[in-house]
Motif scaffolding. Structure first.
Motif, PDB file in Angstrom:
ATOM      1  N   GLU A  80       0.812  -1.222   0.000  1.00 55.94           N
ATOM      2  CA  GLU A  80       0.000   0.000   0.000  1.00 55.94           C
ATOM      3  C   GLU A  80       0.842   1.268   0.000  1.00 55.94           C
ATOM      4  OE1 GLU A  80      -2.719  -0.320   3.232  1.00 55.94           O
ATOM      5  OE2 GLU A  80      -4.221  -1.425   2.073  1.00 55.94           O
ATOM      6  N   ALA A  81       2.093   1.184   0.476  1.00 49.64           N
ATOM      7  CA  ALA A  81       2.973   2.356   0.514  1.00 49.64           C
ATOM      8  C   ALA A  81       3.318   2.838  -0.891  1.00 49.64           C
ATOM      9  CB  ALA A  81       4.251   2.029   1.289  1.00 49.64           C
ATOM     10  N   LEU A  82       3.310   1.920  -1.868  1.00 53.57           N
ATOM     11  CA  LEU A  82       3.619   2.284  -3.258  1.00 53.57           C
ATOM     12  C   LEU A  82       2.339   2.615  -4.006  1.00 53.57           C
ATOM     13  CD1 LEU A  82       6.187  -0.544  -4.139  1.00 53.57           C
ATOM     14  CD2 LEU A  82       6.712   1.811  -3.519  1.00 53.57           C
ATOM     15  N   SER A  83       2.442   3.553  -4.938  1.00 55.62           N
ATOM     16  CA  SER A  83       1.263   3.919  -5.732  1.00 55.62           C
ATOM     17  C   SER A  83       0.914   2.789  -6.702  1.00 55.62           C
ATOM     18  CB  SER A  83       1.525   5.204  -6.517  1.00 55.62           C
ATOM     19  OG  SER A  83       2.460   4.968  -7.562  1.00 55.62           O
ATOM     20  N   LEU A  84      -0.317   2.817  -7.199  1.00 55.62           N
ATOM     21  CA  LEU A  84      -0.771   1.804  -8.148  1.00 55.62           C
ATOM     22  C   LEU A  84       0.076   1.828  -9.419  1.00 55.62           C
ATOM     23  CD1 LEU A  84      -2.878  -0.351  -8.917  1.00 55.62           C
ATOM     24  CD2 LEU A  84      -4.338   1.505  -9.772  1.00 55.62           C
ATOM     25  N   ALA A  85       0.455   3.017  -9.858  1.00 55.83           N
ATOM     26  CA  ALA A  85       1.265   3.149 -11.077  1.00 55.83           C
ATOM     27  C   ALA A  85       2.636   2.508 -10.903  1.00 55.83           C
ATOM     28  CB  ALA A  85       1.414   4.615 -11.451  1.00 55.83           C
ATOM     29  N   VAL A  86       3.271   2.743  -9.761  1.00 60.10           N
ATOM     30  CA  VAL A  86       4.604   2.167  -9.495  1.00 60.10           C
ATOM     31  C   VAL A  86       4.509   0.654  -9.425  1.00 60.10           C
ATOM     32  CG1 VAL A  86       6.463   1.988  -7.782  1.00 60.10           C
ATOM     33  CG2 VAL A  86       5.479   4.225  -8.323  1.00 60.10           C
ATOM     34  N   ARG A  87       3.493   0.147  -8.733  1.00 60.17           N
ATOM     35  CA  ARG A  87       3.330  -1.307  -8.616  1.00 60.17           C
ATOM     36  C   ARG A  87       3.086  -1.958  -9.972  1.00 60.17           C
ATOM     37  NH1 ARG A  87      -1.175  -2.604  -5.687  1.00 60.17           N
ATOM     38  NH2 ARG A  87      -1.873  -0.503  -5.242  1.00 60.17           N
ATOM     39  N   THR A  88       2.329  -1.266 -10.830  1.00 62.92           N
ATOM     40  CA  THR A  88       2.077  -1.802 -12.177  1.00 62.92           C
ATOM     41  C   THR A  88       3.375  -1.882 -12.964  1.00 62.92           C
ATOM     42  OG1 THR A  88      -0.108  -0.781 -12.124  1.00 62.92           O
ATOM     43  CG2 THR A  88       0.680  -1.533 -14.258  1.00 62.92           C
TER      44      THR A  88
ATOM     45  N   PHE B  96       0.635   7.122 -14.485  1.00 61.71           N
ATOM     46  CA  PHE B  96       0.936   5.873 -15.184  1.00 61.71           C
ATOM     47  C   PHE B  96       1.857   6.130 -16.376  1.00 61.71           C
ATOM     48  CE2 PHE B  96      -2.624   4.373 -12.743  1.00 61.71           C
ATOM     49  CZ  PHE B  96      -2.379   3.019 -12.567  1.00 61.71           C
ATOM     50  N   ILE B  97       1.611   7.217 -17.117  1.00 57.92           N
ATOM     51  CA  ILE B  97       2.451   7.562 -18.271  1.00 57.92           C
ATOM     52  C   ILE B  97       3.894   7.752 -17.814  1.00 57.92           C
ATOM     53  CG2 ILE B  97       2.853   9.271 -20.094  1.00 57.92           C
ATOM     54  CD1 ILE B  97       0.316   7.626 -20.535  1.00 57.92           C
ATOM     55  N   LYS B  98       4.086   8.504 -16.734  1.00 64.30           N
ATOM     56  CA  LYS B  98       5.442   8.779 -16.232  1.00 64.30           C
ATOM     57  C   LYS B  98       6.146   7.501 -15.801  1.00 64.30           C
ATOM     58  CE  LYS B  98       4.756  13.587 -14.859  1.00 64.30           C
ATOM     59  NZ  LYS B  98       4.610  14.545 -13.734  1.00 64.30           N
ATOM     60  N   GLU B  99       5.415   6.611 -15.157  1.00 67.53           N
ATOM     61  CA  GLU B  99       6.018   5.351 -14.704  1.00 67.53           C
ATOM     62  C   GLU B  99       6.360   4.445 -15.888  1.00 67.53           C
ATOM     63  OE1 GLU B  99       7.164   4.238 -11.795  1.00 67.53           O
ATOM     64  OE2 GLU B  99       6.684   6.221 -10.983  1.00 67.53           O
ATOM     65  N   PHE B 100       5.459   4.344 -16.860  1.00 68.11           N
ATOM     66  CA  PHE B 100       5.698   3.461 -18.013  1.00 68.11           C
ATOM     67  C   PHE B 100       6.831   3.962 -18.894  1.00 68.11           C
ATOM     68  CE2 PHE B 100       1.043   1.795 -17.905  1.00 68.11           C
ATOM     69  CZ  PHE B 100       1.383   0.955 -16.859  1.00 68.11           C
TER      70      PHE B 100
END
Length: 561
Positions: free
Chosen positions: A57-65, A94-98
């Motif tokens: 839960e400490a990590l955002s959904l985007a980072v985990r994806t 999500f764009i930034k993480e991908f």
């Protein structure tokens, strides 16, 4: 053939289990549960999954994806990279993480390289190349690259596709399609992101990328386009050593464009290089209508004081004449701060829904432009502005051309490189000479004459085709073959609910019939006895009780009662 299908189905299930396990590890157990796939994993794994969800839960959904995609391997890394070009669908985080996804994987064995090359050309490697280095210079998800020397002594690089990668990607895509359909079915709020459409688009792009002859053709085209510019080097293609799974190119010797320290040590003026990169991209956009679609630092090398080289033309954007003209208007409008022009062009470019509130959209878009133009020139970002518009358009369900999304990604990458090479370089200024040249050309005598001829030809085609089409319609009407099809949209959920309701009603009627029938059997006290009561009556009540409890469980689990 049946055995083969069973084998493939088994492989799919095994890979699906592996995917589910990795997703659970990264805290996606609630989603796996919602799409009803927990049945494929053991009870201990479910317990671990629930625990991992709390821990992650400490990590955002985007980072985990992103982390999950990296662990899932080549297909998912590529999928994430393609999704990074879709700001119209995915949120910004999500764009930034991908965009951080790196296409780097362990290399495969040299004997497999030799095997692929020999299978492609039906000759031994010794007949094709004087030498080839065993250690690859780069290894990616689809292929890896080796230095080599041709039989006539030319230094080349040879890009070889991973063995069986096509089958692996096809398998993963079929699983992705299955998961996308489950997500749409069980998570209704996901439909606005169009998961099925995402996977279909990815499948088409990745299959093109696996055909190296297409990449070779684009490389040749870019080389021809820039043949008059000594500042740009595009590697030559060795067609006799190129096929669907093998690509052989001239070897480029240079410094990676993001290696600023080495560039300065070599006496390279990084400001000049930043200007050249920007000018080359905008020339590709406004003059050629074909641009390099993957401008990360690994694809651009500095080969001289005022020369750069582009490699890897696996992703290419294409613009038709109308799109080029629209983009020219946008870039000129941004410099001149012409709000009305920018609004008109963007509305013209998108595919507008019928119920759009145009006045509200214009007001929001112009508010966004005011905030952009209010910043100092050095702090402005064309890429961010285009991204903001795309997100605004998606809220109003305006569909934008995919090529515009790809160009936006390229401009963001270009601005990142520009800030690295020379912070004062402004992408908007670099675009002006090419945009204005295109606008001037649009209103030139040659262009206007061509437009007039095209219009006449369209009317000529229309007037020739119209009588034939009217005749066909009349013939169908006279022969009773004319039909009108009505398509009902948005009723799929209603039909599904009606099916479920009718099934439950049928189930309930069967339970009621069993209860009534069993009561009659007991009332007439006929047939064999058990504990002094008719056996068939007791059996009917037991079956009715079990079925009734099962029906109640299904209703309670659905949450709709």
């Amino acid at each position: 053939m049946t055995f083969l299908r069973i084998h493939l189905a088994y492989k799919n299930i095994q890979r699906l289990r592996q995917i589910i396990t990795i997703l659970i590890k990264h805290g996606f157990y609630p989603i796996i549960e919602r799409i009803h796939l927990t049945k494929l994993i053991s009870i201990p794994q479910r317990i671990v999954g629930k625990k991992a969800t709390i821990e992650q839960e400490a990590l955002s959904l985007a980072v985990r994806t992103r982390l999950a995609f990296e662990e899932l391997g080549p297909t998912f890394i590529k999928f994430g990279q393609i999704l990074s070009t879709r700001p119209d669908i995915l949120p910004e985080e999500f764009i930034k993480e991908f965009l951080k996804l790196q296409d780097e994987v362990p290399s495969f064995a040299f004997q497999d390289v030799v095997k692929v090359v020999e299978q492609e050309f039906k000759k031994s490697v010794k007949e094709l190349l004087r030498e080839i280095e065993e250690k690859p210079v780069a290894a990616a998800s689809i292929a890896q690259v080796h230095k080599a020397v041709t039989m006539d002594g030319k230094d080349v690089v040879i890009k070889v596709q991973r063995p069986d990668i096509e089958a692996i990607i096809d398998n993963d895509i079929s699983i992705l399609q299955y998961l996308a359909k489950l997500i749409v079915k069980y998570i209704p709020e996901s439909r606005s992101y169009d998961p099925v459409g995402m996977v279909e688009e990815f499948g088409g792009i990745i299959k093109k990328e696996m055909d190296f002859t297409l990449e070779a053709s684009y490389t040749e085209r870019f080389r021809k386009n820039h043949s008059d510019d000594p500042r740009v080097l595009i590697p030559a293609v060795y067609w006799n050593l190129t096929g669907k799974k093998v690509l052989t190119l001239e070897r480029i010797i240079g410094i990676k464009i993001d290696n600023i320290e080495k560039l300065r040590e070599s006496g390279i003026d990084t400001e000049k290089i930043s200007h050249i990169v920007a000018e080359v991209l905008f020339r590709q956009v406004f003059e050629f209508g074909v641009f390099h679609g993957d401008l990360h630092s690994g694809n651009i090398f500095v080969t001289g004081p005022e020369q750069i080289a582009f490699v890897d033309f696996g992703i290419v954007g294409r613009l038709d004449r109308e799109m080029q003209e629209n983009l020219a208007d946008i870039f000129v409008g941004l410099v001149s701060e012409d709000y009305e022009l920018l609004t008109r062009v963007y509305l013209r470019m998108g595919i507008l829904p019928e119920d759009i509130d145009e006045a509200t959209f214009k007001r929001e878009y112009q508010d966004m432009l005011f905030s952009y133009f209010g910043k100092p020139f050095k702090r402005t970002s064309v890429g961010e502005l285009l991204m903001s518009y795309i997100r605004l358009a998606s809220r109003y369900r305006i569909r934008m051309p995919r090529e515009l999304l790809l160009l936006d990604k390229c401009i963001l990458e270009l601005e990142g490189l520009g800030r690295l090479l020379h912070p004062d370089v402004n992408v908007l200024v670099e675009s002006q000479q090419f945009a204005r040249r295109l606008i001037a050309k649009r209103f030139g005598p040659a262009a206007m004459m061509k437009d007039a001829v095209d219009t006449v030809m369209e009317y000529r085609t229309f007037t020739k085709a119209l009588p034939v089409q009217i005749s066909q319609i009349l013939k169908k009407m006279m022969s009773d073959k004319f039909t009108i099809d009505f398509v009902h949209r948005g009723l799929e959920d209603l039909m599904g609910e009606m099916d479920r309701s009718s099934n439950r009603l049928t189930f309930a009627i069967i339970v009621a019939a069993l209860i009534i029938g069993s009561s009659l059997v007991i009332a007439f006290d006929s047939g064999p006895k058990l504990f002094g009561y008719p056996f068939l009556g007791i059996l009917g009540f037991v079956v009715a009780g079990v079925l009734g409890l099962w029906l109640a469980f299904l209703i309670l689990r659905s949450g709709k009662f």
